[in-house]
Write a protein that holds these residues in place. Sequence first.
Motif, PDB file in Angstrom:
ATOM      1  N   LYS A   3       0.825  -1.211   0.000  1.00 47.60           N
ATOM      2  CA  LYS A   3       0.000   0.000   0.000  1.00 47.60           C
ATOM      3  C   LYS A   3       0.859   1.262   0.000  1.00 47.60           C
ATOM      4  O   LYS A   3       0.502   2.270  -0.609  1.00 47.60           O
ATOM      5  CB  LYS A   3      -0.945  -0.018   1.202  1.00 47.60           C
ATOM      6  CG  LYS A   3      -2.093  -1.017   1.045  1.00 47.60           C
ATOM      7  CD  LYS A   3      -2.990  -1.020   2.259  1.00 47.60           C
ATOM      8  CE  LYS A   3      -4.256  -1.823   1.998  1.00 47.60           C
ATOM      9  NZ  LYS A   3      -3.980  -3.195   1.554  1.00 47.60           N
ATOM     10  N   LYS A   4       1.995   1.212   0.674  1.00 48.19           N
ATOM     11  CA  LYS A   4       2.896   2.372   0.700  1.00 48.19           C
ATOM     12  C   LYS A   4       3.425   2.668  -0.697  1.00 48.19           C
ATOM     13  O   LYS A   4       3.445   3.834  -1.136  1.00 48.19           O
ATOM     14  CB  LYS A   4       4.060   2.108   1.662  1.00 48.19           C
ATOM     15  CG  LYS A   4       4.998   3.293   1.796  1.00 48.19           C
ATOM     16  CD  LYS A   4       6.099   3.002   2.802  1.00 48.19           C
ATOM     17  CE  LYS A   4       7.052   4.185   2.930  1.00 48.19           C
ATOM     18  NZ  LYS A   4       8.127   3.905   3.934  1.00 48.19           N
ATOM     19  N   LYS A   5       3.844   1.646  -1.413  1.00 48.23           N
ATOM     20  CA  LYS A   5       4.343   1.832  -2.780  1.00 48.23           C
ATOM     21  C   LYS A   5       3.227   2.319  -3.699  1.00 48.23           C
ATOM     22  O   LYS A   5       3.455   3.157  -4.593  1.00 48.23           O
ATOM     23  CB  LYS A   5       4.940   0.531  -3.309  1.00 48.23           C
ATOM     24  CG  LYS A   5       6.256   0.152  -2.658  1.00 48.23           C
ATOM     25  CD  LYS A   5       6.816  -1.123  -3.261  1.00 48.23           C
ATOM     26  CE  LYS A   5       8.157  -1.489  -2.636  1.00 48.23           C
ATOM     27  NZ  LYS A   5       8.711  -2.740  -3.203  1.00 48.23           N
ATOM     28  N   LEU A   6       2.022   1.802  -3.487  1.00 47.26           N
ATOM     29  CA  LEU A   6       0.876   2.226  -4.290  1.00 47.26           C
ATOM     30  C   LEU A   6       0.613   3.716  -4.090  1.00 47.26           C
ATOM     31  O   LEU A   6       0.370   4.457  -5.052  1.00 47.26           O
ATOM     32  CB  LEU A   6      -0.368   1.424  -3.900  1.00 47.26           C
ATOM     33  CG  LEU A   6      -1.679   1.825  -4.589  1.00 47.26           C
ATOM     34  CD1 LEU A   6      -1.586   1.618  -6.091  1.00 47.26           C
ATOM     35  CD2 LEU A   6      -2.852   1.032  -4.006  1.00 47.26           C
ATOM     36  N   ARG A  87      -3.400   0.634   8.416  1.00 48.07           N
ATOM     37  CA  ARG A  87      -4.565  -0.236   8.587  1.00 48.07           C
ATOM     38  C   ARG A  87      -4.796  -1.050   7.324  1.00 48.07           C
ATOM     39  O   ARG A  87      -4.299  -0.720   6.240  1.00 48.07           O
ATOM     40  CB  ARG A  87      -5.818   0.602   8.894  1.00 48.07           C
ATOM     41  CG  ARG A  87      -5.721   1.347  10.222  1.00 48.07           C
ATOM     42  CD  ARG A  87      -6.947   2.225  10.405  1.00 48.07           C
ATOM     43  NE  ARG A  87      -8.159   1.496  10.088  1.00 48.07           N
ATOM     44  CZ  ARG A  87      -9.192   2.030   9.422  1.00 48.07           C
ATOM     45  NH1 ARG A  87      -9.139   3.288   9.039  1.00 48.07           N
ATOM     46  NH2 ARG A  87     -10.261   1.321   9.169  1.00 48.07           N
ATOM     47  N   ASN A  88      -5.570  -2.084   7.430  1.00 54.11           N
ATOM     48  CA  ASN A  88      -5.845  -2.964   6.298  1.00 54.11           C
ATOM     49  C   ASN A  88      -7.071  -2.459   5.525  1.00 54.11           C
ATOM     50  O   ASN A  88      -8.125  -3.096   5.504  1.00 54.11           O
ATOM     51  CB  ASN A  88      -6.073  -4.394   6.787  1.00 54.11           C
ATOM     52  CG  ASN A  88      -6.210  -5.366   5.626  1.00 54.11           C
ATOM     53  OD1 ASN A  88      -5.639  -5.162   4.560  1.00 54.11           O
ATOM     54  ND2 ASN A  88      -6.970  -6.431   5.832  1.00 54.11           N
ATOM     55  N   VAL A  89      -6.928  -1.295   4.905  1.00 50.14           N
ATOM     56  CA  VAL A  89      -8.034  -0.736   4.145  1.00 50.14           C
ATOM     57  C   VAL A  89      -7.920  -1.123   2.675  1.00 50.14           C
ATOM     58  O   VAL A  89      -6.857  -1.548   2.207  1.00 50.14           O
ATOM     59  CB  VAL A  89      -8.070   0.809   4.269  1.00 50.14           C
ATOM     60  CG1 VAL A  89      -8.305   1.228   5.708  1.00 50.14           C
ATOM     61  CG2 VAL A  89      -6.792   1.431   3.728  1.00 50.14           C
ATOM     62  N   HIS A  90      -9.004  -0.960   1.956  1.00 51.46           N
ATOM     63  CA  HIS A  90      -9.028  -1.267   0.530  1.00 51.46           C
ATOM     64  C   HIS A  90      -8.045  -0.359  -0.214  1.00 51.46           C
ATOM     65  O   HIS A  90      -7.863   0.806   0.130  1.00 51.46           O
ATOM     66  CB  HIS A  90     -10.450  -1.060   0.000  1.00 51.46           C
ATOM     67  CG  HIS A  90     -10.698  -1.714  -1.330  1.00 51.46           C
ATOM     68  ND1 HIS A  90     -10.194  -1.211  -2.505  1.00 51.46           N
ATOM     69  CD2 HIS A  90     -11.403  -2.831  -1.656  1.00 51.46           C
ATOM     70  CE1 HIS A  90     -10.569  -1.975  -3.514  1.00 51.46           C
ATOM     71  NE2 HIS A  90     -11.305  -2.975  -3.020  1.00 51.46           N
TER      72      HIS A  90
END
Length: 205
Positions: A3-6, A87-90
């Motif tokens: 998610k960080k790379k995204l 957090r584990n968000v979409h």
Amino acid sequence: MSKKKLAILTIITAILLDQVIKVYVKTHYALGDGIEVFSWFQIHFTENNGMAMGFEFGGKAGKLFLTLFRLVAVSAIIYWLVGMLKRNVHNAVIVAISLIFSGAVGNIIDSIFYGVLFDASNHSVATLFSDTPYGTLFHGKVVDMFYFPMWQGNLPEWIPFIGGDFFTFFQYIFNPADAFISIGVALLFIYSKQAFPKEEEVLKE
């Protein structure tokens, strides 16, 4: 992809795309010029001193306030994005916040730097890194160019107050940064349960 790379990829791509398009328009069109891509889509170069979609706000003092407000808002968006990354968000929520951040930064770059990077676009094409810039730091103009006059005509007489008036849909001229913010807000609306979870859901995570 993490998610960080995204988030980083989305932010870099969006800001670069926004600035490349704006600089191209500034250095290839005089103010008010443009081209018709389709009857419903035109590139029409305009600038504004204030808010998105060409709204104005309180002259130079208002312009400075708006730029400073955007800087504060960007700081808040960064804090929000960092919290969501933990957090584990979409992924769509990460993209949405990243797009909103990118759009805000894109217009901040115009507001802060364009006044000292370009000369005036009135009646001539602007020069990048000009010796005679049109403004000062923090008082640059935001570049807009996307115009979608999908429908033009007189409104039916039965419509209250504006019946019979000539109307254009969509009449506002905007830029990529504005579009990124709008797309981000739309994604947040679609994924609102993920973006704005209830307190008990947060505690479970």
